[in-house]
Design a protein around this motif. Sequence first.
Motif, PDB file in Angstrom:
ATOM      1  N   VAL A   1       0.837  -1.197   0.000  1.00 34.18           N
ATOM      2  CA  VAL A   1       0.000   0.000   0.000  1.00 34.18           C
ATOM      3  C   VAL A   1       0.872   1.247   0.000  1.00 34.18           C
ATOM      4  N   GLY A   2       1.949   1.247   0.795  1.00 32.71           N
ATOM      5  CA  GLY A   2       2.838   2.402   0.810  1.00 32.71           C
ATOM      6  C   GLY A   2       3.503   2.652  -0.526  1.00 32.71           C
ATOM      7  N   ALA A   3       4.001   1.574  -1.159  1.00 35.19           N
ATOM      8  CA  ALA A   3       4.657   1.734  -2.456  1.00 35.19           C
ATOM      9  C   ALA A   3       3.659   2.170  -3.531  1.00 35.19           C
ATOM     10  N   ALA A   4       2.446   1.593  -3.492  1.00 37.22           N
ATOM     11  CA  ALA A   4       1.448   1.929  -4.503  1.00 37.22           C
ATOM     12  C   ALA A   4       1.001   3.383  -4.382  1.00 37.22           C
ATOM     13  N   THR A   5       0.751   3.844  -3.162  1.00 37.04           N
ATOM     14  CA  THR A   5       0.309   5.233  -2.989  1.00 37.04           C
ATOM     15  C   THR A   5       1.409   6.217  -3.364  1.00 37.04           C
ATOM     16  N   ARG A   6       2.660   5.837  -3.103  1.00 34.25           N
ATOM     17  CA  ARG A   6       3.756   6.728  -3.529  1.00 34.25           C
ATOM     18  C   ARG A   6       3.820   6.821  -5.050  1.00 34.25           C
ATOM     19  N   ARG A   7       3.595   5.701  -5.691  1.00 36.22           N
ATOM     20  CA  ARG A   7       3.627   5.719  -7.164  1.00 36.22           C
ATOM     21  C   ARG A   7       2.484   6.559  -7.711  1.00 36.22           C
ATOM     22  N   ILE A   8       1.312   6.468  -7.114  1.00 38.38           N
ATOM     23  CA  ILE A   8       0.183   7.285  -7.551  1.00 38.38           C
ATOM     24  C   ILE A   8       0.461   8.760  -7.300  1.00 38.38           C
ATOM     25  N   ALA A   9       1.048   9.056  -6.135  1.00 37.56           N
ATOM     26  CA  ALA A   9       1.295  10.457  -5.764  1.00 37.56           C
ATOM     27  C   ALA A   9       2.343  11.113  -6.640  1.00 37.56           C
ATOM     28  N   ARG A  10       3.185  10.321  -7.318  1.00 44.89           N
ATOM     29  CA  ARG A  10       4.213  10.921  -8.176  1.00 44.89           C
ATOM     30  C   ARG A  10       3.620  11.607  -9.394  1.00 44.89           C
ATOM     31  N   GLY A  11       2.421  11.220  -9.780  1.00 41.92           N
ATOM     32  CA  GLY A  11       1.817  11.795 -10.977  1.00 41.92           C
ATOM     33  C   GLY A  11       1.427  13.242 -10.786  1.00 41.92           C
TER      34      GLY A  11
ATOM     35  N   LEU B   1     -15.409  -3.578  -6.804  1.00 42.47           N
ATOM     36  CA  LEU B   1     -15.856  -2.309  -7.375  1.00 42.47           C
ATOM     37  C   LEU B   1     -15.603  -1.226  -6.329  1.00 42.47           C
ATOM     38  N   ALA B   2     -14.682  -0.289  -6.669  1.00 40.16           N
ATOM     39  CA  ALA B   2     -14.269   0.747  -5.715  1.00 40.16           C
ATOM     40  C   ALA B   2     -14.631   2.115  -6.273  1.00 40.16           C
ATOM     41  N   PRO B   3     -15.536   2.856  -5.627  1.00 37.00           N
ATOM     42  CA  PRO B   3     -15.825   4.230  -6.065  1.00 37.00           C
ATOM     43  C   PRO B   3     -14.617   5.133  -5.863  1.00 37.00           C
ATOM     44  N   LEU B   4     -14.438   6.085  -6.744  1.00 41.75           N
ATOM     45  CA  LEU B   4     -13.388   7.103  -6.632  1.00 41.75           C
ATOM     46  C   LEU B   4     -14.050   8.406  -6.200  1.00 41.75           C
TER      47      LEU B   4
ATOM     48  N   LEU C   1     -10.311  -5.374   0.553  1.00 43.02           N
ATOM     49  CA  LEU C   1     -11.218  -4.231   0.410  1.00 43.02           C
ATOM     50  C   LEU C   1     -10.577  -2.963   0.981  1.00 43.02           C
ATOM     51  N   LEU C   2      -9.843  -3.123   2.087  1.00 39.31           N
ATOM     52  CA  LEU C   2      -9.143  -1.974   2.656  1.00 39.31           C
ATOM     53  C   LEU C   2      -8.044  -1.486   1.727  1.00 39.31           C
ATOM     54  N   VAL C   3      -7.331  -2.437   1.101  1.00 40.72           N
ATOM     55  CA  VAL C   3      -6.298  -2.051   0.144  1.00 40.72           C
ATOM     56  C   VAL C   3      -6.924  -1.287  -1.029  1.00 40.72           C
ATOM     57  N   ALA C   4      -8.026  -1.812  -1.581  1.00 42.24           N
ATOM     58  CA  ALA C   4      -8.704  -1.141  -2.691  1.00 42.24           C
ATOM     59  C   ALA C   4      -9.190   0.245  -2.285  1.00 42.24           C
ATOM     60  N   ALA C   5      -9.667   0.365  -1.041  1.00 45.53           N
ATOM     61  CA  ALA C   5     -10.127   1.672  -0.565  1.00 45.53           C
ATOM     62  C   ALA C   5      -8.978   2.669  -0.515  1.00 45.53           C
ATOM     63  N   GLN C   6      -7.810   2.223  -0.041  1.00 49.13           N
ATOM     64  CA  GLN C   6      -6.654   3.114   0.001  1.00 49.13           C
ATOM     65  C   GLN C   6      -6.231   3.550  -1.401  1.00 49.13           C
ATOM     66  N   LEU C   7      -6.167   2.594  -2.325  1.00 48.71           N
ATOM     67  CA  LEU C   7      -5.785   2.932  -3.696  1.00 48.71           C
ATOM     68  C   LEU C   7      -6.787   3.894  -4.314  1.00 48.71           C
ATOM     69  N   ALA C   8      -8.079   3.643  -4.108  1.00 47.65           N
ATOM     70  CA  ALA C   8      -9.107   4.509  -4.697  1.00 47.65           C
ATOM     71  C   ALA C   8      -9.058   5.903  -4.093  1.00 47.65           C
TER      72      ALA C   8
END
Length: 637
Positions: free
Chosen positions: A76-86, A217-220, A246-253
Amino acid sequence: MTEHPTSHEGRQPLAARSQERTRPRQQDAAPAASPATAAIPGPAAAPGPAAGPATGPAGLDPQAAARREGDRLRFVGAATRRIARGIDLDEIVLGLCRASVPTFSDAILVYLRDPLPVGDERPVSPFVLRLRRSDRLRLSEETDSLSETERLRLPVIDPHGDLMPAAELCEVRSGGALAEVLRGVRPVFGDSAAARAALPELLGAGRTVPTGHRAILAPLRGRRRVIGAAVFLRGTERPPFESNDLLVAAQLATHTALGIDKAVLYGREAYIADELQRTMLPDSLPQPTGVRLASRYLPAAETARVGGDWYDAIPLPGSRVALVVGDVMGHSMTSAAIMGQLRTTAQTLAQLDLPPQEVLHHLDEQAQRLGSDRMATCLYAVYDPVAHRITIANAGHPPPVLLHLGGRAEVLRVPPGAPIGVGGVDFEAVELDAPAGGTLLLYTDGLVESRLRDVWTGIEQLRERLAATARLTGPDHSPPLEALCDDVLDMLGPGDRDDDIALLAARFGGIAPSDVAYWHLEPEETAPGRARRLARRALSRWGLDDLSDSVELLISEVVTNAVRYAERPVTLRLLRTDVLRCEVGDDSPQLPRQRRARDMDEGGRGLFLVNRLARRWGATRLSTGKVVWFEMPSPGQ
């Protein structure tokens, strides 16, 4: 849609995956043991969160459960950092897809609202979701050659899966199943009652998802509203999703939605910045007689598109032109706004035909009125193509560089002066020769100064670059003006872009003395007749007898009007270039205005004739009076 090979980092090696292909049948035979078996990490197990929950059935090693939970948190930490780089929208969505596939899911569909609302804008109706991007595992090497559109039509998991191609557009019905899931914000499994009704609406009629906990299915949801949805999918060769997923998907979304909100706001700010900068600079340069102009502007960086640099070229009476380059401190909206006010002030002062040092003096006063910390540098020059002279005044700006026709480049010696906004200082002007064929380069300090070099080193490099470019075209030919500007900008290295850059180049052509006729006329009743005779002789000498009747008529009307109000001698000047230009000057500041004469009026028709017969005409107020001018096309044009 982007596809990943099944040997992607974060997935099991191909050899280990071939051994696992027998496990689904064992899991079908003992469904109660499946989660426990999948939850135990082994040498070939994936390190991501797909391996299972942190707590499992009885018999799960607590240390293994702790390791799995640690793997999940690290993912989750690595994924959110990758998203935040955009920074922009596409980078953020791509970050979500690359972080999810194949570590967390085998495929992902990202739908975003179309159009995306910005800030506090009210979203438009109807509520439409558009498939922005999809990512998946590679099906086979045959798909590598397919286009992006063709890949979107492929099944999401594999050719034998249950999921059909997804729809690209979806209208969310108010009160429908999809609207309820999006309103609930929290991710749901694909086999839940809410998702079973919502997914067909999202993916399209007749589309299904794999059975079991193999879809999420995760709402944004952004700061104020739902802006889209993400669908995470797993194939049958992989353990299904679990409750902790589900918690992981919620964090990513959540991170994706907030990043998209920021990207949309950033895009709006960048658009405003671009429009502001574009409107602050000239749309195009004028084409005055006797000089050719070219310009360039470069922002400091993509993230700092607004700056305080500006340039301008302002036509003046007598075929002269004012050349202006300035630089307001900073790279903000405030700097651009101050730059716009100073540029407007300079244009107004130029139309008054004030000397360059007086223009800078009034700009200094204007900067002080705008605020105590409003500082700027400026260089103001006036080129006279008839006299082949240029008058320059400087306010703390880098000196111009003159490239002669023979290839010699020199830095002009002009008094440096104090920056605009200091107050209480005098500005000095110098008059220099402007040889025909020479090129004057005005620029801002961003071209010659950076963290890697001081300003005088940069000016010397610029001088050498101009001389080297001129040697390529030979001593008898000046380098093309547009290409010269591009070549100057090419001297910038990777570390030389610390500031925005404004560049204005002027190629002097001049007007030959044989193409100029100039007279003084006493303000008497005989002045119009004398003006007609003088103009007729000049036109005959130039071989322009075909224009004689029209020019004599217009000169007579303009000179008659000047004599009526003048107290000092009236000036008459004819200039022959690509057009014939006539200028009549007097000491009265009152500008003439065209009006419609009544049938019984004896006067008031002079400017009407000028407007009908001349190609162009105008009047300019000077510090000593005014000049009325008109232009006639040369025969054959």
